[in-house]
Structures are given as structure tokens and as C-alpha cells.
Design a protein around this motif. Structure first.
Motif, PDB file in Angstrom:
ATOM      1  N   ALA A   1      36.736  42.812  55.985  1.00  0.00           N
ATOM      2  CA  ALA A   1      36.091  41.532  56.283  1.00  0.00           C
ATOM      3  C   ALA A   1      34.756  41.370  55.560  1.00  0.00           C
ATOM      4  O   ALA A   1      34.264  40.268  55.426  1.00  0.00           O
ATOM      5  CB  ALA A   1      35.874  41.396  57.788  1.00  0.00           C
TER       6      ALA A   1
ATOM      7  N   SER B   1      35.285  38.826  51.644  1.00  0.00           N
ATOM      8  CA  SER B   1      36.482  38.013  51.718  1.00  0.00           C
ATOM      9  C   SER B   1      36.114  36.541  51.707  1.00  0.00           C
ATOM     10  O   SER B   1      34.951  36.173  51.670  1.00  0.00           O
ATOM     11  CB  SER B   1      37.280  38.362  52.973  1.00  0.00           C
TER      12      SER B   1
ATOM     13  N   LEU C   1      36.505  33.300  54.007  1.00  0.00           N
ATOM     14  CA  LEU C   1      36.791  32.937  55.395  1.00  0.00           C
ATOM     15  C   LEU C   1      36.751  31.428  55.553  1.00  0.00           C
ATOM     16  O   LEU C   1      35.853  30.768  55.029  1.00  0.00           O
ATOM     17  CB  LEU C   1      35.749  33.567  56.323  1.00  0.00           C
ATOM     18  N   GLU C   2      37.713  30.892  56.304  1.00  0.00           N
ATOM     19  CA  GLU C   2      37.749  29.457  56.585  1.00  0.00           C
ATOM     20  C   GLU C   2      37.627  29.246  58.096  1.00  0.00           C
ATOM     21  O   GLU C   2      38.368  29.842  58.873  1.00  0.00           O
ATOM     22  CB  GLU C   2      39.050  28.847  56.081  1.00  0.00           C
TER      23      GLU C   2
ATOM     24  N   ILE D   1      38.144  30.996  63.371  1.00  0.00           N
ATOM     25  CA  ILE D   1      38.589  31.344  62.022  1.00  0.00           C
ATOM     26  C   ILE D   1      40.028  30.877  61.902  1.00  0.00           C
ATOM     27  O   ILE D   1      40.871  31.221  62.723  1.00  0.00           O
ATOM     28  CB  ILE D   1      38.494  32.856  61.764  1.00  0.00           C
TER      29      ILE D   1
ATOM     30  N   SER E   1      41.775  33.485  56.164  1.00  0.00           N
ATOM     31  CA  SER E   1      40.977  34.486  55.455  1.00  0.00           C
ATOM     32  C   SER E   1      41.833  35.128  54.385  1.00  0.00           C
ATOM     33  O   SER E   1      43.054  35.183  54.506  1.00  0.00           O
ATOM     34  CB  SER E   1      40.440  35.551  56.411  1.00  0.00           C
TER      35      SER E   1
END
Length: 82
Positions: free
Chosen positions: A26, A29, A31-32, A69, A72
Motif C-alpha cells: 500500500a 500505489s 488509490l481511488e 476506498i 487500488s
């Protein structure tokens, strides 16, 4: 008693390994996040994409304290910052 202690140590070691691996994954990366209007999490009012690979962030709409989240993916090249 010794068997229980060995099991406990094995579980602790496995959990530490999994946590360490997931943290490393993590750390670099893309991330959305989706932002929601309230605690019902039914109406999306904004979104954010954090690209930790390049250090950029894109935000649109309204940012609230209700977020999840929604996507990803790892950085290209195995998570190496460029």
C-alpha cells in the motif's frame, strides 16, 4: 502449555508478516476514494485519486468525512517511485 505458546507465536508471526507485506504494497500505489454525502454511504458527492507512484492527487466534487476506498493498483515497475 508449550503447544499453546508455539501456536500463539506462530499466529503472531504470520500476522506480522501479512501486515508488513500489505503495508509495503500500500505504500506505493494508486488509490481511488469515493466521498459520500452522509453515513448511509448511498450518494457519491466526490472522488479522489492519489497516485503515490508519481506523488500526484486529483480531487473532484465535495470532500466529506464519509469516504471509502473503491479501487487500488500497484505502481508500474513493482512500486518504485520515479
Amino acid at each position: 502449555m508449550k503447544t499453546s505458546l508455539k501456536k500463539l507465536l506462530s499466529i503472531g508471526l504470520a500476522a506480522g508478516t501479512i501486515f508488513g507485506a500489505s503495508y509495503a504494497y500500500a505504500a506505493f500505489s494508486i488509490l481511488e476514494f469515493a466521498y459520500y454525502s452522509d453515513a448511509s454511504y448511498s450518494t457519491v458527492v466526490g472522488e479522489k485519486v492519489m497516485n503515490q507512484c508519481t506523488g500526484t492527487t486529483y480531487t473532484t466534487g465535495t470532500v466529506t468525512s464519509y469516504r471509502r476506498i473503491v479501487g487500488s493498483e500497484p505502481c508500474a515497475g513493482g512500486g518504485i517511485r520515479r
